[in-house]
Design a protein around this motif. Structure first.
Motif, PDB file in Angstrom:
ATOM      1  N   LYS A 185       0.800  -1.250   0.016  1.00 41.20           N
ATOM      2  CA  LYS A 185      -0.180   0.017  -0.061  1.00 41.20           C
ATOM      3  C   LYS A 185       0.916   1.029   0.000  1.00 41.20           C
ATOM      4  N   GLU A 186       0.650   2.149  -1.190  1.00 39.57           N
ATOM      5  CA  GLU A 186       1.470   3.558  -1.204  1.00 39.57           C
ATOM      6  C   GLU A 186       0.543   4.401  -1.454  1.00 39.57           C
ATOM      7  N   TYR A 187       1.187   5.647  -1.717  1.00 43.59           N
ATOM      8  CA  TYR A 187       0.208   6.683  -1.732  1.00 43.59           C
ATOM      9  C   TYR A 187       0.624   7.589  -3.174  1.00 43.59           C
ATOM     10  N   GLU A 188      -0.359   8.287  -3.694  1.00 47.95           N
ATOM     11  CA  GLU A 188       0.006   9.177  -4.826  1.00 47.95           C
ATOM     12  C   GLU A 188       0.760  10.331  -4.754  1.00 47.95           C
ATOM     13  N   VAL A 189       1.375  10.612  -5.619  1.00 49.11           N
ATOM     14  CA  VAL A 189       2.371  11.669  -5.748  1.00 49.11           C
ATOM     15  C   VAL A 189       1.957  12.744  -6.737  1.00 49.11           C
ATOM     16  N   THR A 190       1.747  13.947  -6.461  1.00 45.02           N
ATOM     17  CA  THR A 190       1.429  15.034  -7.427  1.00 45.02           C
ATOM     18  C   THR A 190       2.014  16.232  -7.175  1.00 45.02           C
ATOM     19  N   ALA A 191       1.954  17.197  -8.007  1.00 46.70           N
ATOM     20  CA  ALA A 191       2.395  18.552  -7.974  1.00 46.70           C
ATOM     21  C   ALA A 191       1.249  19.515  -7.797  1.00 46.70           C
ATOM     22  N   HIS A 192       0.951  19.613  -6.493  1.00 52.01           N
ATOM     23  CA  HIS A 192      -0.156  20.566  -6.354  1.00 52.01           C
ATOM     24  C   HIS A 192      -0.099  21.088  -5.074  1.00 52.01           C
ATOM     25  N   THR A 193      -0.272  22.575  -4.748  1.00 50.40           N
ATOM     26  CA  THR A 193       0.048  23.418  -3.721  1.00 50.40           C
ATOM     27  C   THR A 193      -0.979  23.189  -2.861  1.00 50.40           C
ATOM     28  N   PHE A 194      -1.200  22.780  -1.577  1.00 52.83           N
ATOM     29  CA  PHE A 194      -2.218  22.697  -0.581  1.00 52.83           C
ATOM     30  C   PHE A 194      -2.036  23.713   0.289  1.00 52.83           C
ATOM     31  N   LEU A 195      -2.971  24.438   0.427  1.00 49.98           N
ATOM     32  CA  LEU A 195      -2.956  25.785   1.181  1.00 49.98           C
ATOM     33  C   LEU A 195      -3.801  25.476   2.727  1.00 49.98           C
ATOM     34  N   ASP A 196      -3.489  26.095   3.915  1.00 50.75           N
ATOM     35  CA  ASP A 196      -4.376  25.938   5.099  1.00 50.75           C
ATOM     36  C   ASP A 196      -5.205  27.176   5.074  1.00 50.75           C
ATOM     37  N   SER A 197      -5.909  27.475   6.072  1.00 50.16           N
ATOM     38  CA  SER A 197      -6.673  28.859   6.243  1.00 50.16           C
ATOM     39  C   SER A 197      -5.620  29.823   6.592  1.00 50.16           C
ATOM     40  N   HIS A 198      -4.332  29.772   6.817  1.00 49.69           N
ATOM     41  CA  HIS A 198      -3.499  31.002   6.935  1.00 49.69           C
ATOM     42  C   HIS A 198      -2.752  31.157   5.607  1.00 49.69           C
ATOM     43  N   LYS A 199      -3.101  30.467   4.394  1.00 48.97           N
ATOM     44  CA  LYS A 199      -2.398  30.517   3.207  1.00 48.97           C
ATOM     45  C   LYS A 199      -1.148  29.982   3.266  1.00 48.97           C
ATOM     46  N   ALA A 200      -0.794  29.142   4.334  1.00 44.12           N
ATOM     47  CA  ALA A 200       0.667  28.533   4.262  1.00 44.12           C
ATOM     48  C   ALA A 200       0.394  27.145   3.834  1.00 44.12           C
ATOM     49  N   GLU A 201       1.578  26.317   3.125  1.00 46.89           N
ATOM     50  CA  GLU A 201       1.707  25.238   2.692  1.00 46.89           C
ATOM     51  C   GLU A 201       1.426  23.957   3.691  1.00 46.89           C
ATOM     52  N   ARG A 202       0.396  23.083   3.480  1.00 43.61           N
ATOM     53  CA  ARG A 202       0.078  22.229   4.387  1.00 43.61           C
ATOM     54  C   ARG A 202       1.374  20.955   4.539  1.00 43.61           C
ATOM     55  N   ASP A 203       1.054  20.072   5.499  1.00 46.08           N
ATOM     56  CA  ASP A 203       1.996  19.097   5.625  1.00 46.08           C
ATOM     57  C   ASP A 203       2.213  18.160   4.211  1.00 46.08           C
ATOM     58  N   LYS A 204       1.298  17.981   3.343  1.00 50.27           N
ATOM     59  CA  LYS A 204       1.431  17.464   2.280  1.00 50.27           C
ATOM     60  C   LYS A 204       2.676  17.970   1.400  1.00 50.27           C
ATOM     61  N   ASN A 205       2.857  19.046   1.577  1.00 55.66           N
ATOM     62  CA  ASN A 205       3.729  19.746   0.616  1.00 55.66           C
ATOM     63  C   ASN A 205       5.216  19.816   1.273  1.00 55.66           C
ATOM     64  N   HIS A 206       5.430  19.374   2.588  1.00 59.16           N
ATOM     65  CA  HIS A 206       6.623  19.453   3.441  1.00 59.16           C
ATOM     66  C   HIS A 206       7.622  18.367   3.007  1.00 59.16           C
ATOM     67  N   TRP A 207       8.735  18.626   2.510  1.00 57.34           N
ATOM     68  CA  TRP A 207       9.669  17.387   2.384  1.00 57.34           C
ATOM     69  C   TRP A 207      11.024  17.756   2.948  1.00 57.34           C
ATOM     70  N   VAL A 208      11.629  16.747   3.150  1.00 53.49           N
ATOM     71  CA  VAL A 208      13.012  16.930   3.689  1.00 53.49           C
ATOM     72  C   VAL A 208      14.189  15.918   2.733  1.00 53.49           C
ATOM     73  N   LEU A 209      15.017  16.702   2.045  1.00 50.22           N
ATOM     74  CA  LEU A 209      15.836  16.059   1.373  1.00 50.22           C
ATOM     75  C   LEU A 209      17.012  15.355   2.297  1.00 50.22           C
ATOM     76  N   CYS A 210      16.879  14.363   2.245  1.00 47.15           N
ATOM     77  CA  CYS A 210      17.580  13.516   3.393  1.00 47.15           C
ATOM     78  C   CYS A 210      18.838  12.826   2.774  1.00 47.15           C
ATOM     79  N   THR A 211      19.898  13.044   3.675  1.00 42.85           N
ATOM     80  CA  THR A 211      21.283  12.758   3.440  1.00 42.85           C
ATOM     81  C   THR A 211      21.675  11.615   4.518  1.00 42.85           C
ATOM     82  N   SER A 212      22.860  11.057   4.481  1.00 38.37           N
ATOM     83  CA  SER A 212      23.485  10.105   5.338  1.00 38.37           C
ATOM     84  C   SER A 212      24.111  10.782   6.583  1.00 38.37           C
ATOM     85  N   ASP A 213      23.741  12.131   6.707  1.00 41.91           N
ATOM     86  CA  ASP A 213      24.181  12.770   8.169  1.00 41.91           C
ATOM     87  C   ASP A 213      23.406  12.435   9.316  1.00 41.91           C
TER      88      ASP A 213
END
Length: 292
Positions: free
Chosen positions: A237-265
């Motif tokens: 079971k996995e989830y769909e990935v899309t390019a779409h900006t999701f905004l909350d009531s304060h016009k800030a991007e929601r968790d769906k759009n938050h990413w971490v570019l993860c390294t081995s640090d």
């Protein structure tokens, strides 16, 4: 009943000769595929062996992201805190054995819950403006995300505006997939997460292993994972990935759009879910939410 019991078992009736030849041809085809490793079970084993092969993420000495770094795109999840990573969603239909085992483009992507660094989840930060390899990536600077070479074929994460014939299967939003060539459709940029200080951070080096936005340069849609759009993949079971900006009531991007570019640090390693690599699953998830 008239005519009942006229024919014995050994009497050949109908198209018996054609059926016999057809069965013989099927057996010959099966034996040939078995000898050359072309049976579906052989393709599944070949795909799993290569796409789940471990990959070493980059180690950054200065804590910044650089061109040429090998990273994972990890979403830390919303209310349920379920971490997922952008993953190659290849099936045996994407597999080719000539000249060497590899996947073919176009190829789908999904957000997988197994975020171990492997061929399936590793992406290379690639320059599109002539920046030398090893130089720091800056907020607002265009770049591309490429899969590793070899089995993953160095395919580019690509998107374009949705149309009547091209859209994400579940949500029908802007599709994200992997393509062979790098074009403007494969250009992305990193945006600072906090909108209040976003302008001040423009042009500054990007720190690794912190939450950011990954925005598509052409459409300005932010990379997102849709946990309410479940995909039945060969990996579970996995989830769909899309390019779409999701905004909350304060016009800030929601968790769906938050990413971490993860390294081995150490900071990046702390984000990883240390579980053994998941194998292939034929179990389909239940209770799928089809809402868009």
């Amino acid at each position: 009943m008239a005519g009942k019991g006229i024919y014995r078992n050994r009497v050949k009736i109908g198209n018996w000769n054609e059926e016999l030849i057809l069965e013989e041809d099927k057996m010959k085809e099966y034996l040939k595929k078995k000898e050359t490793g072309e049976l579906p079970i052989h393709k599944v084993d070949l795909l799993e062996e290569n796409i789940l092969k471990p990959v070493n993420l980059s180690l950054t000495n200065d804590g910044l992201l650089h061109f040429g770094d090998v990273v994972m795109l990890v979403n830390m999840g919303g209310e349920n805190g379920e971490r997922t990573a952008v993953s190659i969603n290849a099936d045996i239909d994407n597999l080719t054995k000539t000249p060497s085992p590899s996947i073919q483009a176009p190829c789908e992507v999904s957000a997988g819950r197994n975020i171990q660094p492997c061929t399936r989840t590793a992406f290379i930060i690639t320059s599109v403006d002539g920046s030398p390899e090893g130089s720091a990536l800056h907020f607002g600077q265009s770049f591309s995300l490429k899969t590793t070479s070899g089995f993953a074929m160095g395919l580019y994460l690509t998107s374009d505006r949705q149309s009547f014939v091209k859209y994400a299967k579940k949500s029908r939003l802007q599709e994200v997939n992997l393509e062979e060539s790098c074009s403007f459709l494969s250009w992305w940029k990193i945006i600072y997460l906090n909108p209040l200080t976003r302008l001040e951070q423009e042009g500054q080096p990007v720190t690794a292993n912190v939450k950011v936005l990954i925005v598509h340069c052409k459409t300005n849609g932010a990379l997102a994972v849709l946990e309410d759009q479940v995909l039945c993949t060969r990996y579970g079971k996995e989830y769909e990935v899309t390019a779409h900006t999701f905004l909350d009531s304060h016009k800030a991007e929601r968790d769906k759009n938050h990413w971490v570019l993860c390294t081995s640090d150490p900071a990046g390693s702390a984000l990883l879910n240390h579980q053994p690599p998941a194998g292939f699953s034929n179990t389909e998830p239940t209770g799928q939410n089809q809402s868009s």
